[in-house]
Scaffold this active site. Sequence first.
Site, PDB file in Angstrom:
ATOM      1  N   ASN A  10       0.839  -1.203   0.000  1.00 53.08           N
ATOM      2  CA  ASN A  10       0.000   0.000   0.000  1.00 53.08           C
ATOM      3  C   ASN A  10       0.882   1.264   0.000  1.00 53.08           C
ATOM      4  O   ASN A  10       1.475   1.627   1.014  1.00 53.08           O
ATOM      5  CB  ASN A  10      -0.900  -0.046   1.243  1.00 53.08           C
ATOM      6  CG  ASN A  10      -1.891   1.094   1.277  1.00 53.08           C
ATOM      7  OD1 ASN A  10      -1.613   2.189   0.786  1.00 53.08           O
ATOM      8  ND2 ASN A  10      -3.049   0.826   1.855  1.00 53.08           N
ATOM      9  N   LYS A  13       0.115   3.984   2.690  1.00 57.94           N
ATOM     10  CA  LYS A  13       0.629   3.684   4.032  1.00 57.94           C
ATOM     11  C   LYS A  13       2.125   3.958   4.084  1.00 57.94           C
ATOM     12  O   LYS A  13       2.641   4.485   5.067  1.00 57.94           O
ATOM     13  CB  LYS A  13       0.409   2.200   4.353  1.00 57.94           C
ATOM     14  CG  LYS A  13      -0.970   1.883   4.865  1.00 57.94           C
ATOM     15  CD  LYS A  13      -0.945   0.487   5.408  1.00 57.94           C
ATOM     16  CE  LYS A  13      -2.326  -0.014   5.663  1.00 57.94           C
ATOM     17  NZ  LYS A  13      -2.327  -1.420   6.064  1.00 57.94           N
ATOM     18  N   ASP A  69      -1.625  -4.515  10.897  1.00 53.14           N
ATOM     19  CA  ASP A  69      -2.979  -4.978  10.590  1.00 53.14           C
ATOM     20  C   ASP A  69      -3.946  -4.161  11.446  1.00 53.14           C
ATOM     21  O   ASP A  69      -3.658  -3.870  12.606  1.00 53.14           O
ATOM     22  CB  ASP A  69      -3.121  -6.476  10.895  1.00 53.14           C
ATOM     23  CG  ASP A  69      -4.295  -7.093  10.149  1.00 53.14           C
ATOM     24  OD1 ASP A  69      -4.695  -6.556   9.100  1.00 53.14           O
ATOM     25  OD2 ASP A  69      -4.833  -8.111  10.618  1.00 53.14           O
ATOM     26  N   PHE A 149     -11.505   6.515   4.280  1.00 52.58           N
ATOM     27  CA  PHE A 149     -11.833   5.262   3.590  1.00 52.58           C
ATOM     28  C   PHE A 149     -12.449   4.300   4.606  1.00 52.58           C
ATOM     29  O   PHE A 149     -12.626   4.644   5.783  1.00 52.58           O
ATOM     30  CB  PHE A 149     -10.564   4.664   2.966  1.00 52.58           C
ATOM     31  CG  PHE A 149      -9.579   4.155   3.993  1.00 52.58           C
ATOM     32  CD1 PHE A 149      -8.755   5.036   4.670  1.00 52.58           C
ATOM     33  CD2 PHE A 149      -9.491   2.798   4.285  1.00 52.58           C
ATOM     34  CE1 PHE A 149      -7.848   4.582   5.625  1.00 52.58           C
ATOM     35  CE2 PHE A 149      -8.591   2.328   5.237  1.00 52.58           C
ATOM     36  CZ  PHE A 149      -7.772   3.227   5.905  1.00 52.58           C
ATOM     37  N   GLY A 150     -12.786   3.123   4.119  1.00 52.59           N
ATOM     38  CA  GLY A 150     -13.282   2.067   5.007  1.00 52.59           C
ATOM     39  C   GLY A 150     -14.509   2.484   5.796  1.00 52.59           C
ATOM     40  O   GLY A 150     -15.483   2.996   5.243  1.00 52.59           O
ATOM     41  N   ARG A 178      -3.870   4.255  13.698  1.00 53.07           N
ATOM     42  CA  ARG A 178      -2.657   3.951  12.941  1.00 53.07           C
ATOM     43  C   ARG A 178      -1.527   4.915  13.323  1.00 53.07           C
ATOM     44  O   ARG A 178      -0.394   4.511  13.554  1.00 53.07           O
ATOM     45  CB  ARG A 178      -2.935   4.031  11.436  1.00 53.07           C
ATOM     46  CG  ARG A 178      -1.943   3.257  10.592  1.00 53.07           C
ATOM     47  CD  ARG A 178      -2.347   3.108   9.141  1.00 53.07           C
ATOM     48  NE  ARG A 178      -3.540   3.816   8.791  1.00 53.07           N
ATOM     49  CZ  ARG A 178      -4.748   3.281   8.720  1.00 53.07           C
ATOM     50  NH1 ARG A 178      -4.910   2.001   8.955  1.00 53.07           N
ATOM     51  NH2 ARG A 178      -5.803   4.008   8.424  1.00 53.07           N
TER      52      ARG A 178
HETATM   53  P1  IMP Z   1      -5.589  -2.816   6.985  1.00 52.38           P
HETATM   54  O1  IMP Z   1      -5.138  -3.893   7.912  1.00 52.38           O
HETATM   55  O2  IMP Z   1      -4.928  -1.499   7.272  1.00 52.38           O
HETATM   56  O3  IMP Z   1      -5.501  -3.208   5.544  1.00 52.38           O
HETATM   57  O4  IMP Z   1      -7.129  -2.538   7.293  1.00 52.38           O
HETATM   58  C1  IMP Z   1      -8.110  -3.558   7.150  1.00 52.38           C
HETATM   59  C2  IMP Z   1      -9.477  -2.931   6.943  1.00 52.38           C
HETATM   60  O5  IMP Z   1      -9.869  -2.197   8.120  1.00 52.38           O
HETATM   61  C3  IMP Z   1      -9.557  -1.930   5.799  1.00 52.38           C
HETATM   62  O6  IMP Z   1      -9.844  -2.555   4.576  1.00 52.38           O
HETATM   63  C4  IMP Z   1     -10.721  -1.037   6.251  1.00 52.38           C
HETATM   64  O7  IMP Z   1     -11.954  -1.627   5.924  1.00 52.38           O
HETATM   65  C5  IMP Z   1     -10.577  -1.025   7.753  1.00 52.38           C
HETATM   66  N1  IMP Z   1      -9.781   0.144   8.190  1.00 52.38           N
HETATM   67  C6  IMP Z   1      -8.462   0.162   8.511  1.00 52.38           C
HETATM   68  N2  IMP Z   1      -8.068   1.392   8.879  1.00 52.38           N
HETATM   69  C7  IMP Z   1      -9.161   2.181   8.771  1.00 52.38           C
HETATM   70  C8  IMP Z   1      -9.374   3.565   8.997  1.00 52.38           C
HETATM   71  O8  IMP Z   1      -8.480   4.352   9.363  1.00 52.38           O
HETATM   72  N3  IMP Z   1     -10.634   4.012   8.771  1.00 52.38           N
HETATM   73  C9  IMP Z   1     -11.643   3.202   8.357  1.00 52.38           C
HETATM   74  N4  IMP Z   1     -11.488   1.915   8.130  1.00 52.38           N
HETATM   75  C10 IMP Z   1     -10.253   1.391   8.322  1.00 52.38           C
END
Ligand code: IMP
Length: 197
Positions: A10, A13, A69, A149-150, A178
């Site tokens: 990513n 990130k 994660d 996002f998310g 994060r």
């Molecule tokens: P990853 O482990 O950072 O890839 O996050 C896994 C999933 O958690 C992502 O696909 C989002 O659906 C959700 N997510 C992670 N961080 C955030 C955030 O800061 N805001 C909203 N959703 C998040």
Amino acid sequence: MVQLVFATNNIHKLREINHILGDSFSLLSLKDIGMEIDIPENEATLEGNAMYKAKHIYELTAMNVFADDTGLEIDVLGGLPGVHSARFAGESKDFSANIEKALAMMGMAENRNARFRTVIALILDGKEFLFEGVSEGRIISDKRGSEGFGYDPVFVPEGETRTFAEMTLAEKNRISHRARAFEKLREFLVLHADKRQ
Ligand code: IMP
């Protein structure tokens, strides 16, 4: 200078963490080390997934490496979507479908408490370390905002009236799970770098 691999594909990130870590560390992406692989995330916990990813790269390269994660833990759903956050409504990783599924499962529940949790697993000089960043908040029943996002449009962090999606990236980064986890990693690495000198 401490050289570190960030086990992610990513680019956003990578940029974010490069900004947090500053110039004292030389950060390499999976692409930089010629390993653009999709590491599976099949473990039952965020800690398990993060460590699995870091170990996978460590075993292949013997380089210092970290991986992260993140999951959204909703209390009334017993911590779901948690480790399943990305694919909660299916393999397409559709943000809207994930939100709709979570809201449908919560129904009219009064308890809207939830938290985002980021776990970072670091392997440094062959030793394993874990760091955690948490952002407590609540889930609202209608989406608000278009940033981020998310699950951002339905998550209101503690002490705020706006969702993460109604904040600028800079505002979100001041209080996000994060950012907190990466700040802990940075503090640890700075101390470690001092000891090495
Ligand atoms: P990853 O482990 O950072 O890839 O996050 C896994 C999933 O958690 C992502 O696909 C989002 O659906 C959700 N997510 C992670 N961080 C955030 C955030 O800061 N805001 C909203 N959703 C998040």
